[in-house]
Design a protein around this motif. Structure first.
Motif, short mmCIF file in Angstrom:
data_model
loop_
_atom_site.label_atom_id
_atom_site.label_comp_id
_atom_site.label_asym_id
_atom_site.label_seq_id
_atom_site.Cartn_x
_atom_site.Cartn_y
_atom_site.Cartn_z
N LEU A 7 0.85 -1.19 0.00
CA LEU A 7 0.00 0.00 0.00
C LEU A 7 0.88 1.24 0.00
O LEU A 7 1.61 1.49 0.96
CB LEU A 7 -0.91 0.02 1.24
CG LEU A 7 -1.87 -1.17 1.43
CD1 LEU A 7 -2.76 -0.92 2.64
CD2 LEU A 7 -2.71 -1.39 0.18
N GLY A 8 0.83 2.00 -1.08
CA GLY A 8 1.61 3.22 -1.17
C GLY A 8 2.69 3.15 -2.23
O GLY A 8 3.31 2.11 -2.43
N THR A 9 2.92 4.29 -2.90
CA THR A 9 3.88 4.32 -4.01
C THR A 9 4.87 5.46 -3.88
O THR A 9 5.26 6.08 -4.86
CB THR A 9 3.15 4.42 -5.36
OG1 THR A 9 2.25 5.55 -5.32
CG2 THR A 9 2.38 3.16 -5.68
N GLY A 10 5.30 5.75 -2.64
CA GLY A 10 6.41 6.65 -2.44
C GLY A 10 7.71 5.87 -2.56
O GLY A 10 7.73 4.71 -3.02
N PRO A 11 8.83 6.45 -2.15
CA PRO A 11 10.13 5.76 -2.26
C PRO A 11 10.15 4.42 -1.52
O PRO A 11 10.78 3.47 -1.99
CB PRO A 11 11.11 6.75 -1.62
CG PRO A 11 10.46 8.07 -1.78
CD PRO A 11 8.99 7.84 -1.66
N ALA A 12 9.46 4.32 -0.38
CA ALA A 12 9.45 3.07 0.38
C ALA A 12 8.69 1.98 -0.36
O ALA A 12 9.19 0.87 -0.57
CB ALA A 12 8.85 3.31 1.77
N GLY A 13 7.46 2.29 -0.75
CA GLY A 13 6.64 1.29 -1.43
C GLY A 13 7.22 0.85 -2.75
O GLY A 13 7.20 -0.34 -3.09
N LEU A 14 7.77 1.79 -3.52
CA LEU A 14 8.33 1.44 -4.82
C LEU A 14 9.62 0.63 -4.69
O LEU A 14 9.88 -0.28 -5.48
CB LEU A 14 8.57 2.70 -5.65
CG LEU A 14 7.31 3.43 -6.09
CD1 LEU A 14 7.65 4.71 -6.84
CD2 LEU A 14 6.43 2.53 -6.96
N TYR A 282 13.41 11.05 10.57
CA TYR A 282 14.24 11.40 9.41
C TYR A 282 13.42 11.91 8.23
O TYR A 282 13.74 12.93 7.63
CB TYR A 282 15.08 10.19 8.99
CG TYR A 282 16.03 9.74 10.07
CD1 TYR A 282 17.17 10.47 10.36
CD2 TYR A 282 15.78 8.60 10.82
CE1 TYR A 282 18.05 10.06 11.36
CE2 TYR A 282 16.64 8.18 11.82
CZ TYR A 282 17.78 8.92 12.09
OH TYR A 282 18.63 8.53 13.08
N ARG A 283 12.40 11.15 7.84
CA ARG A 283 11.48 11.55 6.78
C ARG A 283 12.20 11.98 5.50
O ARG A 283 11.90 13.02 4.90
CB ARG A 283 10.56 12.68 7.28
CG ARG A 283 9.63 12.27 8.39
CD ARG A 283 8.49 13.27 8.57
NE ARG A 283 8.96 14.57 8.98
CZ ARG A 283 9.04 14.97 10.24
NH1 ARG A 283 8.68 14.15 11.22
NH2 ARG A 283 9.47 16.18 10.54
N GLN A 284 13.14 11.17 5.05
CA GLN A 284 13.88 11.45 3.82
C GLN A 284 13.59 10.35 2.79
O GLN A 284 13.30 9.21 3.14
CB GLN A 284 15.38 11.52 4.09
CG GLN A 284 15.79 12.62 5.05
CD GLN A 284 15.46 14.00 4.50
OE1 GLN A 284 15.93 14.39 3.44
NE2 GLN A 284 14.64 14.74 5.23
N ALA A 285 13.72 10.70 1.53
CA ALA A 285 13.47 9.73 0.47
C ALA A 285 14.41 8.54 0.58
O ALA A 285 14.01 7.38 0.40
CB ALA A 285 13.60 10.39 -0.90
N ILE A 286 15.67 8.80 0.89
CA ILE A 286 16.65 7.71 0.92
C ILE A 286 16.44 6.80 2.12
O ILE A 286 16.61 5.58 2.02
CB ILE A 286 18.09 8.29 0.90
CG1 ILE A 286 19.12 7.18 0.69
CG2 ILE A 286 18.39 9.09 2.15
CD1 ILE A 286 19.00 6.48 -0.64
N THR A 287 16.04 7.35 3.28
CA THR A 287 15.77 6.49 4.43
C THR A 287 14.49 5.69 4.20
O THR A 287 14.39 4.52 4.61
CB THR A 287 15.66 7.31 5.73
OG1 THR A 287 14.71 8.37 5.56
CG2 THR A 287 16.99 7.91 6.11
N ALA A 289 13.41 4.67 1.27
CA ALA A 289 13.78 3.61 0.33
C ALA A 289 14.49 2.48 1.05
O ALA A 289 14.26 1.29 0.77
CB ALA A 289 14.65 4.18 -0.78
N GLY A 290 15.37 2.83 2.00
CA GLY A 290 16.08 1.80 2.76
C GLY A 290 15.13 0.90 3.53
O GLY A 290 15.29 -0.33 3.53
#
Length: 315
Positions: A7-14, A282-287, A289-290
Motif C-alpha cells: 500500500l503506497g507508491t512513495g520511495p518506500a513502497g516502490l 528522518y522523513r527522507q526519500a533515501i531512508t 527507500a532503505g
C-alpha cells in the motif's frame, strides 16, 4: 490470493516493489490519491544518491515505478476502505477493486505534512513554499526565508536553514513557543534568526517567478502586515496516514506505526511497515527507500515459513 500487497507508491513502497518483483513475488501495488508520495510535490531533488545533477521529484518516482513494473510488479489504483487482520489470509476491501486476499502486507502509506490551508499555499508548493527544509534549503542560499511554526521541528529547521539563507524569520501565531527551552535558546542565539511572534498567516503572496511574501495578522493590533520573503517553509507537523487501519496496528501516541527495532515487523504477523508511516524522525526519500528494501526482505522471509497457500503448485 496474492503473495504480497503493497500500500503506497512513495520511495518506500516502490523500493519494496522492486525488490519483491525481482524475487518473483509478483507484488500488487495499490496506489492511493497521490501516486508517488510527497516527492511529487517537490521540484528538484539533489540529495538522492546517483544523480549528479539532481532529478525532478516526479521524474524520480516515475523512474522507480517503471523499474518495478519492468520486473513484474502490478499497479492498481484504489483506496483501502477496510482491512481484516483477524485471520489468514489478510483481507483488504479496496474501492474500485473489491476484496483482495493476501498472505502478507506492506504498509508504506507515508505521512502528510500539515498545511496552513491559506490562499496561495498549495498552488505555490515547489515555487517557494516547502514542507521540508532538509530537502529544499539549498535552493535558498543567500536569500530570506520564513519558517512557520513554534515547535521543536520548526526551530530545528530554522537553525538548519541558516546554513543557506541570509535571514530566517520565524512566524508563529502565539507569543509563547511550544519548542523546548534548549531549542528556543539555540534559535535566539543565532544571529541569522529573527522573530515575528503573535502573527497569524493569512495568505502566501507570489508573482509569476514564485513566492514574494506572506500576509499576516498582527494579533496585538488586529492589523494586516506583509513580510517579504523568497521562500516559506511550513513546519507545523505531519500526520501519518494510518487512520484507515482502525487501530488494528500498534502506533505511538501520534499515530506512527511501531515496528520491532531493527526490522519492519508490526504487531500483526505478516504485516510490515516502511517509510514515513513509521518514521517521525528522518522523513527522507533515501531512508524511506532503505526501509522499503527491509520490508521486502522481511516479507520474503516471512512467506518462506508461514505461507498458507502452497505457492510451489502455482508457479
Amino acid at each position: 490470493m496474492e503473495k504480497v500487497v503493497i500500500l503506497g507508491t512513495g520511495p518506500a513502497g516502490l523500493t519494496a516493489a522492486i525488490y519483491l518483483a525481482r524475487a518473483n513475488m509478483k507484488p500488487i501495488v495499490i496506489e492511493g490519491d497521490q501516486p508517488g508520495g510527497q516527492l511529487t510535490l517537490t521540484t528538484e531533488v539533489e540529495n538522492f544518491p546517483g544523480f549528479i545533477d539532481g532529478i525532478m521529484g516526479p521524474q524520480l518516482m516515475e523512474n522507480m515505478r517503471k523499474q518495478a513494473e519492468r520486473f513484474g510488479a502490478e499497479f492498481k489504483r484504489g483506496w483501502v476502505t477496510d482491512i481484516d487482520f483477524s485471520k489468514k489470509p489478510l483481507r483488504l476491501q479496496v474501492s474500485g477493486l473489491g476484496e483482495i486476499e493476501t498472505e502478507s502486507l506492506i504498509l508504506s502509506t507515508g505521512a502528510s505534512a500539515k498545511l496552513l490551508n491559506i490562499p496561495g499555499e498549495k498552488e505555490n508548493i515547489g515555487r517557494g513554499v516547502s514542507t521540508c527544509a532538509t530537502c529544499d534549503g539549498f535552493f535558498f542560499r543567500g536569500k530570506k526565508v520564513i519558517i512557520v511554526g513554534g515547535g521543536d521541528s520548526a526551530l530545528e529547521e530554522a537553525n538548519f536553514l541558516t546554513k543557506f539563507a541570509n535571514e530566517v524569520v520565524i512566524v508563529h501565531r502565539r507569543t509563547d513557543l511550544r519548542a523546548s527551552k534548549i531549542m528556543q535558546d539555540r534559535a535566539r542565539e543565532n544571529s541569522k534568526v529573527s522573530w515575528q511572534l503573535n502573527k497569524t498567516p493569512l495568505e502566501v503572496v507570489a508573482s509569476e517567478n514564485g513566492v514574494t511574501g506572506l500576509k499576516v495578522t498582527n494579533n496585538d493590533t488586529n492589523e494586516e502586515e506583509f513580510i517579504e520573503t523568497d521562500g516559506i517553509f511550513v513546519a507545523i507537523g505531519h500526520t501519518p496516514n494510518t487512520s484507515f487501519l482502525n487501530g488494528q496496528i500498534e502506533t505511538d501516541e501520534t499515530g506512527y506505526i511501531q515496528v520491532v527495532p531493527g526490522t519492519t515487523e508490526t504487531n500483526i504477523p505478516g504485516v510490515f511497515a516502511c517509510g514515513d508511516v513509521q518514521d517521525n524522525k528522518y522523513r527522507q526519500a533515501i531512508t524511506a527507500a532503505g526501509t522499503g528494501c527491509m520490508a521486502a526482505l522481511d516479507a520474503e522471509r516471512y512467506l518462506e515459513g508461514n505461507a498458507v497457500h502452497d505457492w510451489s503448485k502455482s508457479q
